[in-house]
Design an enzyme around this catalytic site. Structure first.
Site, PDB file in Angstrom:
ATOM      1  N   HIS A  21       5.731  48.078  20.768  1.00  0.00           N
ATOM      2  CA  HIS A  21       5.130  47.059  19.889  1.00  0.00           C
ATOM      3  C   HIS A  21       5.120  47.672  18.487  1.00  0.00           C
ATOM      4  O   HIS A  21       4.096  48.198  18.032  1.00  0.00           O
ATOM      5  CB  HIS A  21       3.718  46.705  20.340  1.00  0.00           C
ATOM      6  CG  HIS A  21       3.657  46.068  21.700  1.00  0.00           C
ATOM      7  ND1 HIS A  21       3.883  46.762  22.861  1.00  0.00           N
ATOM      8  CD2 HIS A  21       3.400  44.788  22.074  1.00  0.00           C
ATOM      9  CE1 HIS A  21       3.772  45.946  23.896  1.00  0.00           C
ATOM     10  NE2 HIS A  21       3.471  44.739  23.447  1.00  0.00           N
TER      11      HIS A  21
ATOM     12  N   SER B 257       3.937  53.180  12.994  1.00  0.00           N
ATOM     13  CA  SER B 257       4.379  54.153  13.998  1.00  0.00           C
ATOM     14  C   SER B 257       5.888  54.438  13.956  1.00  0.00           C
ATOM     15  O   SER B 257       6.279  55.614  14.039  1.00  0.00           O
ATOM     16  CB  SER B 257       3.940  53.722  15.396  1.00  0.00           C
ATOM     17  OG  SER B 257       4.276  52.382  15.666  1.00  0.00           O
TER      18      SER B 257
ATOM     19  N   HIS C 105      -2.114  57.277  14.789  1.00  0.00           N
ATOM     20  CA  HIS C 105      -0.952  57.855  14.107  1.00  0.00           C
ATOM     21  C   HIS C 105      -1.063  59.375  13.964  1.00  0.00           C
ATOM     22  O   HIS C 105      -0.053  60.074  13.999  1.00  0.00           O
ATOM     23  CB  HIS C 105      -0.760  57.176  12.750  1.00  0.00           C
ATOM     24  CG  HIS C 105      -0.336  55.744  12.892  1.00  0.00           C
ATOM     25  ND1 HIS C 105      -0.556  54.792  11.927  1.00  0.00           N
ATOM     26  CD2 HIS C 105       0.299  55.094  13.915  1.00  0.00           C
ATOM     27  CE1 HIS C 105      -0.073  53.634  12.341  1.00  0.00           C
ATOM     28  NE2 HIS C 105       0.438  53.787  13.543  1.00  0.00           N
TER      29      HIS C 105
ATOM     30  N   GLU D   4      10.055  44.916  18.749  1.00  0.00           N
ATOM     31  CA  GLU D   4       9.063  44.017  18.133  1.00  0.00           C
ATOM     32  C   GLU D   4       9.475  42.587  18.471  1.00  0.00           C
ATOM     33  O   GLU D   4      10.659  42.277  18.540  1.00  0.00           O
ATOM     34  CB  GLU D   4       9.034  44.264  16.611  1.00  0.00           C
ATOM     35  CG  GLU D   4       8.263  43.271  15.769  1.00  0.00           C
ATOM     36  CD  GLU D   4       6.773  43.155  16.106  1.00  0.00           C
ATOM     37  OE1 GLU D   4       6.080  44.166  16.233  1.00  0.00           O
ATOM     38  OE2 GLU D   4       6.313  42.006  16.261  1.00  0.00           O
TER      39      GLU D   4
ATOM     40  N   ASP E 154       1.474  49.847  22.125  1.00  0.00           N
ATOM     41  CA  ASP E 154       0.446  49.529  21.126  1.00  0.00           C
ATOM     42  C   ASP E 154       0.384  48.015  20.899  1.00  0.00           C
ATOM     43  O   ASP E 154       0.692  47.522  19.815  1.00  0.00           O
ATOM     44  CB  ASP E 154       0.816  50.279  19.825  1.00  0.00           C
ATOM     45  CG  ASP E 154      -0.199  50.079  18.727  1.00  0.00           C
ATOM     46  OD1 ASP E 154      -1.348  49.703  19.023  1.00  0.00           O
ATOM     47  OD2 ASP E 154       0.171  50.311  17.560  1.00  0.00           O
TER      48      ASP E 154
ATOM     49  N   ASP F  80      10.520  41.274  23.961  1.00  0.00           N
ATOM     50  CA  ASP F  80       9.163  41.426  24.461  1.00  0.00           C
ATOM     51  C   ASP F  80       8.944  42.900  24.839  1.00  0.00           C
ATOM     52  O   ASP F  80       9.681  43.456  25.667  1.00  0.00           O
ATOM     53  CB  ASP F  80       9.004  40.526  25.695  1.00  0.00           C
ATOM     54  CG  ASP F  80       7.591  40.532  26.242  1.00  0.00           C
ATOM     55  OD1 ASP F  80       6.822  41.473  25.936  1.00  0.00           O
ATOM     56  OD2 ASP F  80       7.249  39.603  26.987  1.00  0.00           O
ATOM     57  N   GLY F  81       7.942  43.507  24.237  1.00  0.00           N
ATOM     58  CA  GLY F  81       7.676  44.927  24.472  1.00  0.00           C
ATOM     59  C   GLY F  81       7.380  45.247  25.924  1.00  0.00           C
ATOM     60  O   GLY F  81       7.666  46.351  26.402  1.00  0.00           O
TER      61      GLY F  81
HETATM   62  N1  SAM Z   1       2.730  50.171  16.634  1.00  0.00           N
HETATM   63  C1  SAM Z   1       2.539  49.670  15.276  1.00  0.00           C
HETATM   64  C2  SAM Z   1       2.065  50.792  14.402  1.00  0.00           C
HETATM   65  O1  SAM Z   1       1.341  51.650  14.894  1.00  0.00           O
HETATM   66  O2  SAM Z   1       2.421  50.824  13.226  1.00  0.00           O
HETATM   67  C3  SAM Z   1       1.549  48.541  15.217  1.00  0.00           C
HETATM   68  C4  SAM Z   1       1.701  47.503  16.245  1.00  0.00           C
HETATM   69  S1  SAM Z   1       0.588  46.160  16.167  1.00  0.00           S
HETATM   70  C5  SAM Z   1      -0.913  46.812  16.764  1.00  0.00           C
HETATM   71  C6  SAM Z   1       1.181  45.172  17.486  1.00  0.00           C
HETATM   72  C7  SAM Z   1       2.546  44.570  17.232  1.00  0.00           C
HETATM   73  O3  SAM Z   1       3.004  43.983  18.443  1.00  0.00           O
HETATM   74  C8  SAM Z   1       2.557  43.457  16.200  1.00  0.00           C
HETATM   75  O4  SAM Z   1       3.511  43.758  15.224  1.00  0.00           O
HETATM   76  C9  SAM Z   1       2.970  42.211  16.991  1.00  0.00           C
HETATM   77  O5  SAM Z   1       3.790  41.310  16.248  1.00  0.00           O
HETATM   78  C10 SAM Z   1       3.732  42.816  18.120  1.00  0.00           C
HETATM   79  N2  SAM Z   1       3.807  42.039  19.367  1.00  0.00           N
HETATM   80  C11 SAM Z   1       2.952  41.125  19.879  1.00  0.00           C
HETATM   81  N3  SAM Z   1       3.341  40.737  21.108  1.00  0.00           N
HETATM   82  C12 SAM Z   1       4.465  41.449  21.387  1.00  0.00           C
HETATM   83  C13 SAM Z   1       5.317  41.526  22.512  1.00  0.00           C
HETATM   84  N4  SAM Z   1       5.102  40.800  23.610  1.00  0.00           N
HETATM   85  N5  SAM Z   1       6.372  42.368  22.452  1.00  0.00           N
HETATM   86  C14 SAM Z   1       6.602  43.138  21.369  1.00  0.00           C
HETATM   87  N6  SAM Z   1       5.828  43.101  20.270  1.00  0.00           N
HETATM   88  C15 SAM Z   1       4.764  42.275  20.281  1.00  0.00           C
END
Ligand code: SAM
Length: 285
Positions: free
Chosen positions: A41, A105, A18, A123, A169, A148-149
């Site tokens: 993500h 983020s 961050h 997300e 992320d 899906d990210g």
């Molecule tokens: N980027 C955020 C931050 O820095 O505050 C933290 C993200 S965390 C490490 C990963 C996130 O990805 C989780 O909230 C999870 O639910 C989500 N996630 C998992 N698989 C995913 C996918 N295929 N597409 C999008 N999000 C996904």
């Protein structure tokens, strides 16, 4: 999808990620033209540090808890300022008031924006998506998308602003996520070679980290910077020893900025012998 970032928000990896994110956004603000941040993500945006998830792990005490209200070197201060301004705003309080919330983020990006800048926050977890949507409801500068990210990474570049940053992320809870990230990044890069990309990864499975690095080096993509901070020996067995970021198309002299940031953060975040940082060009100009 078992991963929930609420257990980990504000940990040492979030601090590094961050702080770098905030610095990249500040550099984008050097020009008046609008930019977009794409957060593939995104998590929920804002985390409650008094909730049971954060209390169960206590991880934030070894992360933002080590910085907030602590003595910090003068060299570090300007580099942490944008990030800590978001933490302060999320808490509606200045240091050293107790922390009760931690900005993720998307929240940090939005906090640092000017009127012209935009965020696409993606997300997939159904509960987290609902919280994220509520956090930014009616905010015309933010678009939240339940998707899906990895699909978003390919689909949303280049953004119409043609300037900006993609933060990738993922949770790294599934095998093969390094490969997914490498392939996803390369496909996005082919569509938008001038964007800034920040790719986060854990320093835990060292063969996978090395394979990722080799894959990037062989890809032909130039201007790739690797930054890692380890809180103990890099090869301590079975633990999450460090946090890594690959920055593609870093702003001018960003390596110098990262060197000052990482060298200043190591003593604040260290948890054992061997805490250190590494910074190098995977591929230069
Ligand atoms: N980027 C955020 C931050 O820095 O505050 C933290 C993200 S965390 C490490 C990963 C996130 O990805 C989780 O909230 C999870 O639910 C989500 N996630 C998992 N698989 C995913 C996918 N295929 N597409 C999008 N999000 C996904």
């Amino acid at each position: 999808m078992n991963y929930r970032h609420a257990f980990h928000a504000g940990n040492f990896a979030d601090v590094v990620k961050h702080a770098v994110l905030a610095l990249l956004i500040e550099r984008l603000k050097a020009k008046d033209t609008a930019f977009r941040v794409i957060d593939t993500h995104a998590g929920v945006g804002l985390y409650d540090l008094t909730a049971s998830e954060a209390a169960r792990t206590g991880e934030w005490h070894q992360g933002i808890g080590r910085l907030w209200g602590a003595a910090r070197t003068p060299a570090l201060e300007p580099l942490l300022a944008p990030y800590l301004s978001a933490v302060a705003a999320a808490n509606n309080a200045a240091e050293p008031a107790p922390l009760t919330r931690y900005p993720g983020s998307p929240w940090i990006a939005r906090h640092l924006f000017r009127r012209q800048d935009r965020l696409t926050a993606v997300e997939l977890h159904p509960e987290d998506t609902a919280v994220l949507e509520a956090e930014f409801a009616d905010d015309i500068q933010v678009r939240t998308i339940a998707l899906d990210g990895w699909l978003a990474l390919g689909a949303f570049v280049p953004p119409k602003e043609r300037r900006g940053l993609v933060l990738v992320d993922p949770p790294f809870e599934e095998r093969g996520e390094f490969t997914t990230m490498l392939e996803g990044f390369l496909a996005a890069y082919r569509k938008w070679p001038t964007g800034i990309y920040a790719l986060w990864y854990p320093v835990k499975d060292l063969p996978a980290v090395d394979a990722f690095r080799i894959g990037l080096a062989k890809s032909g993509v130039r201007r790739l910077l690797r930054a890692e901070l380890t809180i103990r020996d890099r090869d301590s067995a079975g633990t999450f020893n460090g946090t890594g970021l690959v920055v593609c198309n870093p702003p001018w002299q960003f390596a110098d900025t990262l060197e000052t940031l990482l060298s200043g953060l190591v003593p604040l975040l260290r948890q054992g012998d061997g805490a250190d940082f590494a910074l190098d060009e995977i591929a230069g100009e």
